[in-house]
Design an enzyme around this catalytic site. Structure first.
Site, short mmCIF file in Angstrom:
data_model
loop_
_atom_site.label_atom_id
_atom_site.label_comp_id
_atom_site.label_asym_id
_atom_site.label_seq_id
_atom_site.Cartn_x
_atom_site.Cartn_y
_atom_site.Cartn_z
N TYR A 18 -9.69 -10.55 -7.26
CA TYR A 18 -8.63 -10.38 -8.60
C TYR A 18 -8.81 -11.75 -9.34
O TYR A 18 -8.27 -11.67 -10.77
CB TYR A 18 -7.02 -10.67 -7.92
CG TYR A 18 -6.99 -9.05 -7.30
CD1 TYR A 18 -6.48 -7.98 -7.87
CD2 TYR A 18 -6.76 -9.08 -6.01
CE1 TYR A 18 -6.30 -6.72 -7.26
CE2 TYR A 18 -6.72 -7.91 -4.98
CZ TYR A 18 -6.32 -6.75 -5.86
OH TYR A 18 -6.12 -5.66 -5.36
N LYS A 68 -2.28 -2.54 7.85
CA LYS A 68 -3.62 -1.97 8.80
C LYS A 68 -3.34 -2.78 10.04
O LYS A 68 -2.95 -3.90 10.08
CB LYS A 68 -4.83 -2.46 7.86
CG LYS A 68 -5.03 -1.56 6.76
CD LYS A 68 -6.19 -1.81 6.15
CE LYS A 68 -6.45 -1.06 4.75
NZ LYS A 68 -7.74 -1.43 3.86
N ARG A 70 0.92 -1.14 0.00
CA ARG A 70 -0.04 -0.04 0.07
C ARG A 70 0.77 1.33 0.17
O ARG A 70 2.10 1.22 0.56
CB ARG A 70 -0.90 0.25 1.20
CG ARG A 70 -1.62 -1.11 1.15
CD ARG A 70 -2.63 -1.22 2.48
NE ARG A 70 -3.63 -2.30 2.96
CZ ARG A 70 -3.21 -3.30 3.36
NH1 ARG A 70 -1.91 -3.60 3.94
NH2 ARG A 70 -4.08 -4.34 3.43
N ARG A 96 -0.45 -1.72 -6.87
CA ARG A 96 -0.83 -3.01 -6.13
C ARG A 96 -1.74 -3.85 -6.88
O ARG A 96 -1.68 -5.11 -6.83
CB ARG A 96 -1.58 -2.20 -4.83
CG ARG A 96 -1.98 -3.42 -3.68
CD ARG A 96 -2.42 -2.74 -2.41
NE ARG A 96 -2.82 -3.38 -1.65
CZ ARG A 96 -2.53 -4.45 -0.70
NH1 ARG A 96 -1.31 -4.45 -0.60
NH2 ARG A 96 -3.31 -5.02 0.42
N HIS A 111 -2.41 2.84 -5.85
CA HIS A 111 -3.26 1.61 -5.91
C HIS A 111 -3.28 0.76 -7.19
O HIS A 111 -3.30 -0.46 -7.00
CB HIS A 111 -4.42 1.88 -5.01
CG HIS A 111 -4.79 1.00 -3.92
ND1 HIS A 111 -4.00 0.87 -2.80
CD2 HIS A 111 -5.79 0.05 -3.91
CE1 HIS A 111 -4.49 -0.16 -1.88
NE2 HIS A 111 -5.66 -0.62 -2.49
N HIS A 126 -3.81 -9.29 3.15
CA HIS A 126 -5.22 -9.55 3.15
C HIS A 126 -5.49 -10.39 4.64
O HIS A 126 -4.96 -11.49 4.48
CB HIS A 126 -5.96 -10.01 2.14
CG HIS A 126 -6.04 -8.89 0.95
ND1 HIS A 126 -6.29 -9.32 -0.19
CD2 HIS A 126 -5.80 -7.65 1.20
CE1 HIS A 126 -6.15 -8.08 -1.17
NE2 HIS A 126 -6.09 -7.15 -0.20
#
Length: 311
Positions: free
Chosen positions: A286, A179, A151, A254, A251, A277
């Protein structure tokens, strides 16, 4: 148990949202619009009281919104507003049953990520003029974004010390903090390693003394840490130089990282770990991108693909 007229009930419910739940003015305005659509719909069916409404009516309301080409996300939001209104009416004792409880708001459509082609990514990277300090910085940024799938915040937060060990021994991998301060280690490819080395040797020293001393890997021209907003601007300039017409953001690289890995045969769970994730479900979006790409190739290349001709 008496039933309330729709207009009075909606007014009481909106007041409840404002006073007791403290929702923002924008949120209440959205509820007001959605419930105005609902009361107009019910009035058109001759229904003036909530006690007269059935689950079928609510489903038909949702279908009408869809038929009127309202975005699916907006349809789902409107149905949620209706369900909340019915729940409120039941809690207030103004209806005997909540007929909206089991009406599904529908699934909001998942937005497929926009991945660049490999050729577009290469054009983006090559657009950086590495004879300049800014070009060295930009190339390092873009190579890190595409090479790690990080990110933009994760890349901008890197310090010089985070790279020294990795550059000496690529097998160590690069530690990214995502995150919730969740850490993961990702490989650092040779292209990204060379771009970072060039920036550290020939670029960063030119800007490092211009501001407050910082451990940041990527700097702005004032010698401070590169911000996410500045990284976005780097992408815009690079895309313009490369002649790309796609809407770009950090992004985008990414997304391209994940899509190109899956196109190359990588397992979705490996990509999940690399992206950081928490659930593989997030990563599986994806796979929809690559499946659509396969269908496009098939339709354009296979002699027996359906193209509107006779069988």
């Amino acid at each position: 148990m008496s039933a309330s007229r729709l207009e009075d009930l909606v007014a009481d419910y909106l007041s409840h949202l404002a006073v007791e739940r403290g929702l923002s003015g924008n949120t209440i305005a959205a509820y007001r619009r959605d419930l105005a659509r609902y009361t107009d719909f019910l009035a058109g069916r001759g229904l003036e009281e909530l006690s007269q409404v059935s689950a079928v009516d609510i489903s038909e309301f949702s279908r009408q919104l869809t038929d009127n080409h309202l975005a699916q996300a907006s349809v789902a939001r409107a149905v949620v507003a209706v369900r909340n209104l019915h729940s409120f009416a039941l809690a207030e004792g103004r209806v005997a049953a909540d007929v909206a409880h089991d009406v599904s708001p529908g699934n909001r459509p998942r937005r497929l990520p926009k991945a660049l082609s490999v050729e577009a990514v290469e054009a983006l990277l090559k657009s950086c003029d590495t004879t300049t300090t800014e070009g060295l910085r930009d190339r390092a940024l873009l190579e890190l974004l595409y090479g790690t799938g990080g990110r933009v915040s994760e890349i901008c937060d890197l310090d010089v010390d985070d790279l020294h060990g990795v550059l000496a021994d690529p097998q160590i991998g690069l530690r990214l903090v995502g995150k919730g301060n969740k850490e993961r280690v990702v490989p650092l490819g040779s292209y990204a390693a060379r771009a970072v080395t060039a920036w550290l040797v020939r670029g960063r020293p030119q800007w490092a003394g211009r501001g407050v001393v910082t451990p940041a890997l990527l700097l702005n021209q004032r010698g401070g840490r590169l911000s996410r907003q500045s990284a976005w601007a780097v992408m815009q300039r690079a895309g313009k130089r490369a002649g790309l017409t796609e809407k770009l953001s950090p992004h985008s690289l990414r997304h391209s990282f994940a899509t190109h890995l899956l196109d190359g045969g990588a397992d979705v769970r490996v990509v999940q770990e690399l992206l950081g994730h928490s659930s593989v479900t997030t990563t599986q979006i994806y796979t929809l991108v690559t499946a659509e790409h396969l269908r496009e190739v098939y339709r354009s290349a296979h002699p027996r693909a359906l193209r509107g001709g006779s069988s």
